[in-house]
Write an enzyme that holds these catalytic residues in place. Structure first.
Site, PDB file in Angstrom:
ATOM      1  N   ARG A 153      -9.811  -2.656   6.133  1.00 20.65           N
ATOM      2  CA  ARG A 153      -9.301  -2.688   7.511  1.00 20.65           C
ATOM      3  C   ARG A 153      -8.465  -1.437   7.799  1.00 20.65           C
ATOM      4  NH1 ARG A 153      -6.080  -8.298   7.620  1.00 20.65           N
ATOM      5  NH2 ARG A 153      -5.639  -7.625   5.504  1.00 20.65           N
ATOM      6  N   VAL A 195       2.174  14.212  -3.063  1.00 20.41           N
ATOM      7  CA  VAL A 195       1.619  15.215  -2.132  1.00 20.41           C
ATOM      8  C   VAL A 195       0.087  15.157  -2.112  1.00 20.41           C
ATOM      9  CG1 VAL A 195       3.602  16.779  -2.144  1.00 20.41           C
ATOM     10  CG2 VAL A 195       1.837  17.020  -3.906  1.00 20.41           C
ATOM     11  N   GLY A 223      -4.522  -4.185  -3.805  1.00 14.47           N
ATOM     12  CA  GLY A 223      -5.499  -3.150  -4.113  1.00 14.47           C
ATOM     13  C   GLY A 223      -4.712  -1.914  -4.500  1.00 14.47           C
ATOM     14  N   HIS A 224      -4.709  -1.602  -5.769  1.00 15.14           N
ATOM     15  CA  HIS A 224      -3.888  -0.491  -6.265  1.00 15.14           C
ATOM     16  C   HIS A 224      -4.811   0.646  -6.711  1.00 15.14           C
ATOM     17  CE1 HIS A 224      -0.346  -3.434  -7.220  1.00 15.14           C
ATOM     18  NE2 HIS A 224      -0.700  -3.427  -5.952  1.00 15.14           N
ATOM     19  N   THR A 225      -4.646   1.780  -6.078  1.00 16.66           N
ATOM     20  CA  THR A 225      -5.555   2.894  -6.332  1.00 16.66           C
ATOM     21  C   THR A 225      -4.980   3.863  -7.353  1.00 16.66           C
ATOM     22  OG1 THR A 225      -6.081   2.726  -3.983  1.00 16.66           O
ATOM     23  CG2 THR A 225      -6.988   4.630  -5.159  1.00 16.66           C
ATOM     24  N   THR A 238      -8.396  -3.161  -0.277  1.00 17.46           N
ATOM     25  CA  THR A 238      -9.031  -4.440  -0.574  1.00 17.46           C
ATOM     26  C   THR A 238     -10.006  -4.858   0.518  1.00 17.46           C
ATOM     27  OG1 THR A 238      -7.124  -5.130  -1.872  1.00 17.46           O
ATOM     28  CG2 THR A 238      -8.544  -6.891  -1.068  1.00 17.46           C
ATOM     29  N   ASP A 247       0.806  -1.229   0.000  1.00 18.86           N
ATOM     30  CA  ASP A 247       0.000   0.000   0.000  1.00 18.86           C
ATOM     31  C   ASP A 247       0.833   1.271   0.000  1.00 18.86           C
ATOM     32  OD1 ASP A 247      -2.247  -1.640   0.112  1.00 18.86           O
ATOM     33  OD2 ASP A 247      -2.262  -1.621   2.301  1.00 18.86           O
ATOM     34  N   GLN A 283       1.967  -5.998  -3.412  1.00 17.33           N
ATOM     35  CA  GLN A 283       2.404  -6.101  -2.026  1.00 17.33           C
ATOM     36  C   GLN A 283       3.673  -5.252  -1.818  1.00 17.33           C
ATOM     37  OE1 GLN A 283       1.318  -9.412  -3.573  1.00 17.33           O
ATOM     38  NE2 GLN A 283      -0.548  -8.481  -2.881  1.00 17.33           N
ATOM     39  N   LYS A 302       1.892   2.262  -5.068  1.00 21.06           N
ATOM     40  CA  LYS A 302       2.423   1.718  -6.326  1.00 21.06           C
ATOM     41  C   LYS A 302       1.482   1.989  -7.490  1.00 21.06           C
ATOM     42  CE  LYS A 302       2.430  -2.343  -4.389  1.00 21.06           C
ATOM     43  NZ  LYS A 302       2.078  -1.973  -3.006  1.00 21.06           N
ATOM     44  N   LYS A 328      -0.587   4.400  -8.058  1.00 21.71           N
ATOM     45  CA  LYS A 328      -0.469   5.775  -8.554  1.00 21.71           C
ATOM     46  C   LYS A 328       0.795   5.958  -9.403  1.00 21.71           C
ATOM     47  CE  LYS A 328       0.417  10.436  -6.970  1.00 21.71           C
ATOM     48  NZ  LYS A 328       0.243  11.510  -6.002  1.00 21.71           N
ATOM     49  N   LEU A 377       3.681  12.533   1.457  1.00 25.39           N
ATOM     50  CA  LEU A 377       4.375  13.557   2.243  1.00 25.39           C
ATOM     51  C   LEU A 377       3.352  14.509   2.868  1.00 25.39           C
ATOM     52  CD1 LEU A 377       7.258  14.555   2.970  1.00 25.39           C
ATOM     53  CD2 LEU A 377       7.067  16.170   1.080  1.00 25.39           C
TER      54      LEU A 377
HETATM   55  P1  GDP Z   1      -0.738   0.407  -3.536  1.00 24.47           P
HETATM   56  O1  GDP Z   1      -1.300  -0.888  -3.055  1.00 24.47           O
HETATM   57  O2  GDP Z   1       0.734   0.497  -3.303  1.00 24.47           O
HETATM   58  O3  GDP Z   1      -1.091   0.730  -4.959  1.00 24.47           O
HETATM   59  O4  GDP Z   1      -1.393   1.542  -2.631  1.00 24.47           O
HETATM   60  P2  GDP Z   1      -2.957   1.667  -2.248  1.00 24.47           P
HETATM   61  O5  GDP Z   1      -3.694   2.186  -3.406  1.00 24.47           O
HETATM   62  O6  GDP Z   1      -3.448   0.416  -1.603  1.00 24.47           O
HETATM   63  O7  GDP Z   1      -2.875   2.696  -1.067  1.00 24.47           O
HETATM   64  C1  GDP Z   1      -2.350   3.961  -1.251  1.00 24.47           C
HETATM   65  C2  GDP Z   1      -3.424   4.996  -0.868  1.00 24.47           C
HETATM   66  O8  GDP Z   1      -2.831   6.264  -0.766  1.00 24.47           O
HETATM   67  C3  GDP Z   1      -4.503   5.142  -1.909  1.00 24.47           C
HETATM   68  O9  GDP Z   1      -5.705   5.473  -1.279  1.00 24.47           O
HETATM   69  C4  GDP Z   1      -3.991   6.283  -2.775  1.00 24.47           C
HETATM   70  O10 GDP Z   1      -5.049   6.968  -3.420  1.00 24.47           O
HETATM   71  C5  GDP Z   1      -3.347   7.144  -1.745  1.00 24.47           C
HETATM   72  N1  GDP Z   1      -2.184   7.927  -2.178  1.00 24.47           N
HETATM   73  C6  GDP Z   1      -1.204   7.594  -3.047  1.00 24.47           C
HETATM   74  N2  GDP Z   1      -0.246   8.539  -3.048  1.00 24.47           N
HETATM   75  C7  GDP Z   1      -0.633   9.493  -2.161  1.00 24.47           C
HETATM   76  C8  GDP Z   1      -0.052  10.712  -1.696  1.00 24.47           C
HETATM   77  O11 GDP Z   1       1.032  11.111  -2.090  1.00 24.47           O
HETATM   78  N3  GDP Z   1      -0.769  11.420  -0.758  1.00 24.47           N
HETATM   79  C9  GDP Z   1      -1.972  10.991  -0.272  1.00 24.47           C
HETATM   80  N4  GDP Z   1      -2.589  11.732   0.626  1.00 24.47           N
HETATM   81  N5  GDP Z   1      -2.540   9.853  -0.708  1.00 24.47           N
HETATM   82  C10 GDP Z   1      -1.867   9.110  -1.610  1.00 24.47           C
HETATM   83  P1  IMO Z   2      -0.887  -4.097  -2.279  1.00 26.97           P
HETATM   84  O1  IMO Z   2      -0.451  -4.653  -3.616  1.00 26.97           O
HETATM   85  C1  IMO Z   2      -0.896  -4.536   2.055  1.00 26.97           C
HETATM   86  C2  IMO Z   2      -0.904  -8.633   3.641  1.00 26.97           C
HETATM   87  C3  IMO Z   2      -2.172  -9.003   4.383  1.00 26.97           C
HETATM   88  C4  IMO Z   2      -1.592  -9.988   5.397  1.00 26.97           C
HETATM   89  C5  IMO Z   2      -0.525 -10.695   4.582  1.00 26.97           C
HETATM   90  C6  IMO Z   2      -0.978 -12.020   4.000  1.00 26.97           C
HETATM   91  O2  IMO Z   2      -2.164  -3.392  -2.302  1.00 26.97           O
HETATM   92  O3  IMO Z   2       0.234  -3.335  -1.650  1.00 26.97           O
HETATM   93  P2  IMO Z   2      -2.556 -12.657   1.958  1.00 26.97           P
HETATM   94  O4  IMO Z   2      -3.992 -12.359   1.705  1.00 26.97           O
HETATM   95  O5  IMO Z   2      -1.637 -12.168   0.909  1.00 26.97           O
HETATM   96  O6  IMO Z   2      -2.322 -14.098   2.288  1.00 26.97           O
HETATM   97  O7  IMO Z   2      -2.210 -11.849   3.317  1.00 26.97           O
HETATM   98  O8  IMO Z   2      -0.172  -9.814   3.543  1.00 26.97           O
HETATM   99  N1  IMO Z   2      -1.130  -8.092   2.271  1.00 26.97           N
HETATM  100  C7  IMO Z   2      -1.073  -6.812   1.948  1.00 26.97           C
HETATM  101  N2  IMO Z   2      -0.894  -5.718   2.709  1.00 26.97           N
HETATM  102  N3  IMO Z   2      -1.008  -4.415   0.725  1.00 26.97           N
HETATM  103  C8  IMO Z   2      -1.149  -5.490  -0.061  1.00 26.97           C
HETATM  104  O9  IMO Z   2      -1.146  -5.430  -1.406  1.00 26.97           O
HETATM  105  C9  IMO Z   2      -1.226  -6.770   0.554  1.00 26.97           C
HETATM  106  N4  IMO Z   2      -1.400  -8.020   0.087  1.00 26.97           N
HETATM  107  C10 IMO Z   2      -1.327  -8.818   1.149  1.00 26.97           C
HETATM  108  O10 IMO Z   2      -2.759  -7.902   5.010  1.00 26.97           O
HETATM  109  O11 IMO Z   2      -0.937  -9.286   6.418  1.00 26.97           O
HETATM  110 MG    MG Z   3      -2.851  -1.558  -1.816  1.00 21.52          MG
END
Ligand code: GDP
Ligand code: IMO
Ligand code: MG
Length: 424
Positions: free
Chosen positions: A303, A414, A39-41, A300, A12, A224, A15, A17, A332
């Site tokens: 939580r 940002v 879960g990639h936003t 995803t 999270d 991940q 990535k 973005k 940041l």
């Molecule tokens: P990923 O799994 O690495 O793609 O990240 P996620 O999408 O699960 O979680 C990142 C969260 O932070 C998402 O809700 C994005 O929209 C948000 N996000 C990404 N970059 C920034 C940032 O620079 N600032 C803020 N405030 N939110 C961000």
């Molecule tokens: P993205 O790609 C954050 C964590 C779960 C749990 C552990 C094992 O969005 O960054 P699993 O379902 O893979 O067997 O769970 O890994 N986990 C993540 N945490 N971002 C993710 O993906 C994750 N994918 C799995 O929360 O601790």
């Molecule tokens: Mg994610």
């Protein structure tokens, strides 16, 4: 130019973005590991996309999207993902390729994930319950598997599923006293998967190598984070794939030396979902401040994410094992308003100072962070688009992180939107 984007913490990091931004310059974006646990936003204007299996290049209409062999594919989640994009008039027809060798996550995997977590009680791993562990376990076990290519021959698949379901039901009954699953129901679903996905299923390794020979630029999208890597993370509190950049070659059949640049993504602090050691965790007001301001709730599972200070020991380790060239530092803006900010520069473990991250849960659980404290800043920075327009303390914070992880930070987040990004 071939790029690989990889998470440097526990997932999270932002990535999605970064991949969306870099995809503007790419012909092909490849997911190579994990599954719908990711879960990639991506946020573009007023549109928010949460991508679980589709590469984060999907939003850009000219990008070819590849789901490679290392991914475990849940066809239900994939269907939903494609439909959601279609609602925004984004089509993946003619630009989605799914590896015939990618393993299929079926309902019994999700059931097994859930039953196992429930039976572990307070010792549960806190998985996303997306069937990831059980599907990868079947892959390694080899005997009871369904791969995307198996959808081509439903007669053969029927026989296969009967054997698998018989085996799974024995486990469900013996270990969990659970209701059996029905082979005919799963076969019916597989028929609908075949109808939908057969045109997309192919040899993605061949496609990628042909594309490389043609000089196409490929962006490899990690899922991940490096600290969730099955072999190099905080085992057993990890995911079931090699989620550091070390998993990329095996996950798509392209050797690491064909990647020109590796970009690591980290947050300006640390988050983690699920169980496991987290030395810089702030289970207090500071952690809550970050959670509220950064909207730190899982993409995803919804939580609440555990939040803490930036851990330079952990990120340096991810940079080292991943051969990362440069970093993107996200969120940041979330730190605005904090009087002081801490950076963990070393751990104390059994009285000894350590700067190399111990990828061993017992030792890591004994680590107490050694912090340095830097002054924070009050200004909101979500509209800043030049590094030099950031508050001086924010600039200094970035520079200090660069020094501690010994890599340049070339992209700064940002805000969540595509446009809220500073390039240096
Ligand atoms: P990923 O799994 O690495 O793609 O990240 P996620 O999408 O699960 O979680 C990142 C969260 O932070 C998402 O809700 C994005 O929209 C948000 N996000 C990404 N970059 C920034 C940032 O620079 N600032 C803020 N405030 N939110 C961000
Ligand atoms: P993205 O790609 C954050 C964590 C779960 C749990 C552990 C094992 O969005 O960054 P699993 O379902 O893979 O067997 O769970 O890994 N986990 C993540 N945490 N971002 C993710 O993906 C994750 N994918 C799995 O929360 O601790
Ligand atoms: Mg994610």
């Amino acid at each position: 130019m071939n790029l690989c984007v990889v998470g440097l913490q526990w997932g999270d990091e932002g990535k999605g973005k970064i991949v969306d931004i870099l995809a503007e310059q790419s012909d092909i974006v490849v997911r190579y590991s994990g599954g719908a646990n990711a879960g990639h936003t991506v946020i573009v204007g007023d549109d928010r996309f949460a991508l679980h299996l589709l590469p984060s290049g999907s939003i850009r209409p000219n990008v070819i999207c590849v789901i490679a062999n290392g991914v475990v594919v849940d066809p239900d989640v994939l269907t939903e993902g494609i439909e959601k994009l279609a609602q925004k008039n984004i089509s993946l027809n003619d630009r989605l390729l799914i590896s015939e060798n990618a393993h299929v996550v079926l309902d019994y995997h999700k059931k097994e994930d859930q039953l196992r977590e429930e039976s572990l009680g307070k010792n549960k791993l806190g998985t996303t319950v997306r069937g990831i562990g059980p599907c990868y376990a079947d892959k390694v076990g080899r005997s009871y598997t369904v791969r995307m290519g198996d959808l081509r021959d439903l007669k053969k698949l029927k026989a296969k599923l009967q054997t698998i379901v018989e085996y799974k039901n024995k486990i469900f009954a013996a270990l969990y006293d659970a209701e059996p699953i029905r082979a005919d129901k799963i076969l019916k679903k597989c028929k609908s998967y075949a109808d939908k996905f057969l045109p997309f299923i192919t040899d993605t390794t061949e496609f990628l190598h042909k594309s490389i020979a043609e000089g196409k630029s490929i962006l490899f999208e990690g899922a991940q984070g490096s600290l969730l890597d099955l072999d190099h993370g905080t085992f057993p509190f990890v995911t079931s794939s090699n989620s550091s950049s070390l998993g990329m070659p095996a996950g798509c059949g392209v050797p690491a030396k064909l990647v020109d640049k590796l970009i690591g993504v980290a947050k300006a602090y640390t988050t983690r979902v699920g169980a496991g050691p987290f030395p810089t965790e702030q289970d207090n007001e500071t952690g809550q401040y970050i959670r509220d301001k950064g909207n730190e709730y899982g993409t995803t599972t919804g939580r609440p994410r555990r939040c803490g200070w930036f851990d330079a020991v952990a990120v340096s380790y991810a940079v080292t094992i991943g051969a990362v060239d440069s970093a993107a530092l996200m969120h940041l803006d979330t730190l605005s308003g904090l009087k002081e900010i801490k950076i963990c520069r070393a751990y104390k473990i059994n009285g000894e100072e350590k700067t190399f991250f111990p990828a061993n849960t017992d030792r890591l659980s004994q680590a107490s962070p050694i912090y340095e404290t830097v002054p924070g800043w009050d200004e909101e920075i979500t509209e800043v688009n030049d590094f030099h327009d950031l508050p001086v303390n924010a600039q200094n914070y970035i520079c200090r992180i660069e020094e501690t992880v010994k890599k340049p930070i070339t992209i700064i987040g940002v805000g969540p939107k595509r446009s809220q990004t500073i390039f240096r």
